[in-house]
Write a protein that holds these residues in place. Sequence first.
Motif, PDB file in Angstrom:
ATOM      1  N   PRO A  89       0.825  -1.237   0.101  1.00  0.00           N
ATOM      2  CA  PRO A  89       0.011   0.012   0.019  1.00  0.00           C
ATOM      3  C   PRO A  89       0.609   1.280   0.106  1.00  0.00           C
ATOM      4  N   ARG A  90       2.131   1.427   0.596  1.00  0.00           N
ATOM      5  CA  ARG A  90       2.776   2.536   0.773  1.00  0.00           C
ATOM      6  C   ARG A  90       3.343   2.969  -0.722  1.00  0.00           C
ATOM      7  N   GLN A  91       3.353   2.033  -1.630  1.00  0.00           N
ATOM      8  CA  GLN A  91       3.920   2.538  -2.825  1.00  0.00           C
ATOM      9  C   GLN A  91       2.703   2.556  -4.027  1.00  0.00           C
ATOM     10  N   ALA A  92       1.381   2.514  -3.449  1.00  0.00           N
ATOM     11  CA  ALA A  92       0.455   2.470  -4.546  1.00  0.00           C
ATOM     12  C   ALA A  92      -0.018   3.707  -4.579  1.00  0.00           C
ATOM     13  N   ASP A  93      -0.961   4.041  -5.516  1.00  0.00           N
ATOM     14  CA  ASP A  93      -1.628   5.342  -5.754  1.00  0.00           C
ATOM     15  C   ASP A  93      -3.218   4.961  -5.821  1.00  0.00           C
ATOM     16  N   VAL A  94      -3.471   3.890  -6.285  1.00  0.00           N
ATOM     17  CA  VAL A  94      -4.762   3.480  -6.414  1.00  0.00           C
ATOM     18  C   VAL A  94      -5.270   2.332  -5.920  1.00  0.00           C
ATOM     19  N   LEU A  95      -6.347   2.481  -5.008  1.00  0.00           N
ATOM     20  CA  LEU A  95      -7.026   1.189  -4.454  1.00  0.00           C
ATOM     21  C   LEU A  95      -8.080   0.904  -5.072  1.00  0.00           C
ATOM     22  N   LEU A  96      -8.135  -0.402  -5.851  1.00  0.00           N
ATOM     23  CA  LEU A  96      -9.139  -0.888  -6.412  1.00  0.00           C
ATOM     24  C   LEU A  96      -9.899  -1.897  -5.936  1.00  0.00           C
ATOM     25  N   VAL A  97     -10.886  -1.576  -5.612  1.00  0.00           N
ATOM     26  CA  VAL A  97     -12.017  -2.439  -4.644  1.00  0.00           C
ATOM     27  C   VAL A  97     -12.752  -3.413  -5.660  1.00  0.00           C
ATOM     28  N   THR A  98     -12.255  -4.438  -5.736  1.00  0.00           N
ATOM     29  CA  THR A  98     -12.770  -5.510  -6.744  1.00  0.00           C
ATOM     30  C   THR A  98     -14.165  -6.343  -6.353  1.00  0.00           C
ATOM     31  N   GLY A  99     -15.037  -5.594  -6.023  1.00  0.00           N
ATOM     32  CA  GLY A  99     -16.362  -6.479  -5.664  1.00  0.00           C
ATOM     33  C   GLY A  99     -16.576  -6.471  -4.456  1.00  0.00           C
ATOM     34  N   TYR A 100     -17.599  -7.358  -3.899  1.00  0.00           N
ATOM     35  CA  TYR A 100     -18.127  -7.295  -2.685  1.00  0.00           C
ATOM     36  C   TYR A 100     -16.995  -7.296  -1.483  1.00  0.00           C
ATOM     37  N   LEU A 101     -17.507  -6.439  -0.279  1.00  0.00           N
ATOM     38  CA  LEU A 101     -16.687  -6.250   0.539  1.00  0.00           C
ATOM     39  C   LEU A 101     -17.523  -7.071   2.138  1.00  0.00           C
ATOM     40  N   THR A 102     -16.952  -8.033   2.498  1.00  0.00           N
ATOM     41  CA  THR A 102     -17.469  -8.406   4.010  1.00  0.00           C
ATOM     42  C   THR A 102     -16.900  -7.518   4.843  1.00  0.00           C
ATOM     43  N   VAL A 103     -17.577  -7.648   6.275  1.00  0.00           N
ATOM     44  CA  VAL A 103     -17.123  -6.882   7.198  1.00  0.00           C
ATOM     45  C   VAL A 103     -15.511  -7.005   7.569  1.00  0.00           C
ATOM     46  N   LYS A 104     -15.209  -8.146   7.461  1.00  0.00           N
ATOM     47  CA  LYS A 104     -13.841  -8.784   7.947  1.00  0.00           C
ATOM     48  C   LYS A 104     -12.850  -8.192   6.701  1.00  0.00           C
ATOM     49  N   THR A 105     -13.129  -8.428   5.331  1.00  0.00           N
ATOM     50  CA  THR A 105     -12.427  -7.618   4.291  1.00  0.00           C
ATOM     51  C   THR A 105     -12.410  -6.026   4.573  1.00  0.00           C
ATOM     52  N   LEU A 106     -13.636  -5.532   4.794  1.00  0.00           N
ATOM     53  CA  LEU A 106     -13.609  -3.969   4.967  1.00  0.00           C
ATOM     54  C   LEU A 106     -12.502  -3.401   5.834  1.00  0.00           C
ATOM     55  N   LYS A 107     -12.130  -4.070   7.077  1.00  0.00           N
ATOM     56  CA  LYS A 107     -11.398  -3.943   8.211  1.00  0.00           C
ATOM     57  C   LYS A 107      -9.914  -3.806   7.410  1.00  0.00           C
ATOM     58  N   ARG A 108      -9.793  -4.835   6.454  1.00  0.00           N
ATOM     59  CA  ARG A 108      -8.288  -4.876   5.731  1.00  0.00           C
ATOM     60  C   ARG A 108      -8.171  -3.921   4.900  1.00  0.00           C
ATOM     61  N   VAL A 109      -9.204  -3.483   4.031  1.00  0.00           N
ATOM     62  CA  VAL A 109      -9.364  -2.173   3.229  1.00  0.00           C
ATOM     63  C   VAL A 109      -9.118  -0.860   3.884  1.00  0.00           C
ATOM     64  N   ILE A 110      -9.703  -0.717   4.996  1.00  0.00           N
ATOM     65  CA  ILE A 110      -9.883   0.526   5.556  1.00  0.00           C
ATOM     66  C   ILE A 110      -8.045   0.712   5.953  1.00  0.00           C
ATOM     67  N   ARG A 111      -7.533  -0.416   6.573  1.00  0.00           N
ATOM     68  CA  ARG A 111      -6.428  -0.129   7.222  1.00  0.00           C
ATOM     69  C   ARG A 111      -5.066  -0.134   6.069  1.00  0.00           C
ATOM     70  N   SER A 112      -5.440  -0.652   4.786  1.00  0.00           N
ATOM     71  CA  SER A 112      -4.645  -0.787   3.797  1.00  0.00           C
ATOM     72  C   SER A 112      -4.655   0.693   3.297  1.00  0.00           C
ATOM     73  N   TYR A 113      -6.107   1.263   3.191  1.00  0.00           N
ATOM     74  CA  TYR A 113      -6.150   2.774   2.376  1.00  0.00           C
ATOM     75  C   TYR A 113      -5.540   3.866   3.559  1.00  0.00           C
ATOM     76  N   GLU A 114      -5.539   3.475   4.709  1.00  0.00           N
ATOM     77  CA  GLU A 114      -4.926   4.470   5.616  1.00  0.00           C
ATOM     78  C   GLU A 114      -3.435   4.416   5.536  1.00  0.00           C
ATOM     79  N   GLN A 115      -2.736   3.398   5.072  1.00  0.00           N
ATOM     80  CA  GLN A 115      -1.494   3.175   4.956  1.00  0.00           C
ATOM     81  C   GLN A 115      -0.916   3.884   3.649  1.00  0.00           C
ATOM     82  N   MET A 116      -1.972   4.196   2.801  1.00  0.00           N
ATOM     83  CA  MET A 116      -1.534   4.352   1.555  1.00  0.00           C
ATOM     84  C   MET A 116      -0.919   5.935   1.434  1.00  0.00           C
ATOM     85  N   ILE A 117      -0.111   6.647   0.613  1.00  0.00           N
ATOM     86  CA  ILE A 117       0.541   7.798   0.687  1.00  0.00           C
ATOM     87  C   ILE A 117      -0.385   8.805   0.115  1.00  0.00           C
ATOM     88  N   ASP A 118      -0.565  10.243   0.612  1.00  0.00           N
ATOM     89  CA  ASP A 118      -1.375  11.069  -0.317  1.00  0.00           C
ATOM     90  C   ASP A 118      -0.528  11.404  -1.529  1.00  0.00           C
TER      91      ASP A 118
END
Lengths: 168, 154
Positions: A47-76
């Motif tokens: 995540p720290r090297q990426a610009d775009v987070l592509l959320v490919t499809g449905y998100l369970t609550v369990k995956t959403l947790k990982r998505v939020i954490r990854s998103y917050e690790q990405m750099i502006d």
Amino acid sequence: MAIKQWAQGRSLWLMHFCTGCGAVELPPTMTSRFDMERFGIAPMATPRQADVLLVTGYLTVKTLKRVIRSYEQMIDPKYVIGFGSCTVNGGMYYDSYNVINHLDLYIPVDVYVAGCMPRPEAIIDAFLKLRQMIVNGEADGWKKYRENLEWYRKNQRKILDVDKWGLL
Amino acid sequence: MILESIGKRFGDKVKVKERRDGKFDIYVNPDMVLPLISFLKTSKFDHLTFITCVDWIKEKEFELVYNLFSYEIRKEVFVKVRVSREKPEVESIVPVYEIAETYEREIHEMFGVYFAGNDNLTPIFLEDWKGPPPMRKDFNALEYSNEKYEVKNG
């Protein structure tokens, strides 16, 4: 400033985070037939090297947790593409007990791609749209996330124990 | 063959029925699950395929189905146990089949059936879950989803 945005729009590194069935459309998009690298779009491992987070499809609550954490690790600056109808309104999982309905309640989404599943052409079209938005300075989801963090946190708190994670 | 040995061992406490496809249904009371399963394990049924749960809401009962298989005699049996919905509790079969721990955790999470003797009934699939067990028939998934994950119109 304009040169910076021009360059940013032409070098979108995509975070390798495949959440749902939509990820099957990415290999043809990456490889020789559609070849997204000709637009400067390349997959990236962390995540720290990426610009775009592509959320490919449905998100369970369990995956959403990982998505939020990854998103917050990405750099502006960072951008989110919601992929498929599942991220728009839940899609075929609208009545599932463990799948979220609206992705933009939890993280800001810059571009949505409709469809179940979207074809590689649609994905590349979304990236070109995102590029146009970056060049025009319209893709400001990451700014909105900072400014309205409490609102996003409130929605996240409703389904996850966000406060236990120790973020931000 | 197994029919006879089960009949000899357990008498009328179990009821064995042959299905059309040549497999066997074994109906048993909750207190006899562990003895019966350990007996089946010693009589060549060495493989627990899975445990599942059926919610018979009109009869106010859960039915647990233990699916056992024997590699040696190539036979499959289904051990079926009924427990009441008000107080669903059954003895754990972890002492006999260790793999049952995972299945029992799942059934505990999805149906709220308590397995006495399994000391690792922690959540397995759901994260930060605060609602009722979701696979029960009286759980309204649409209502829950609309309330928790919100519906935006327009």
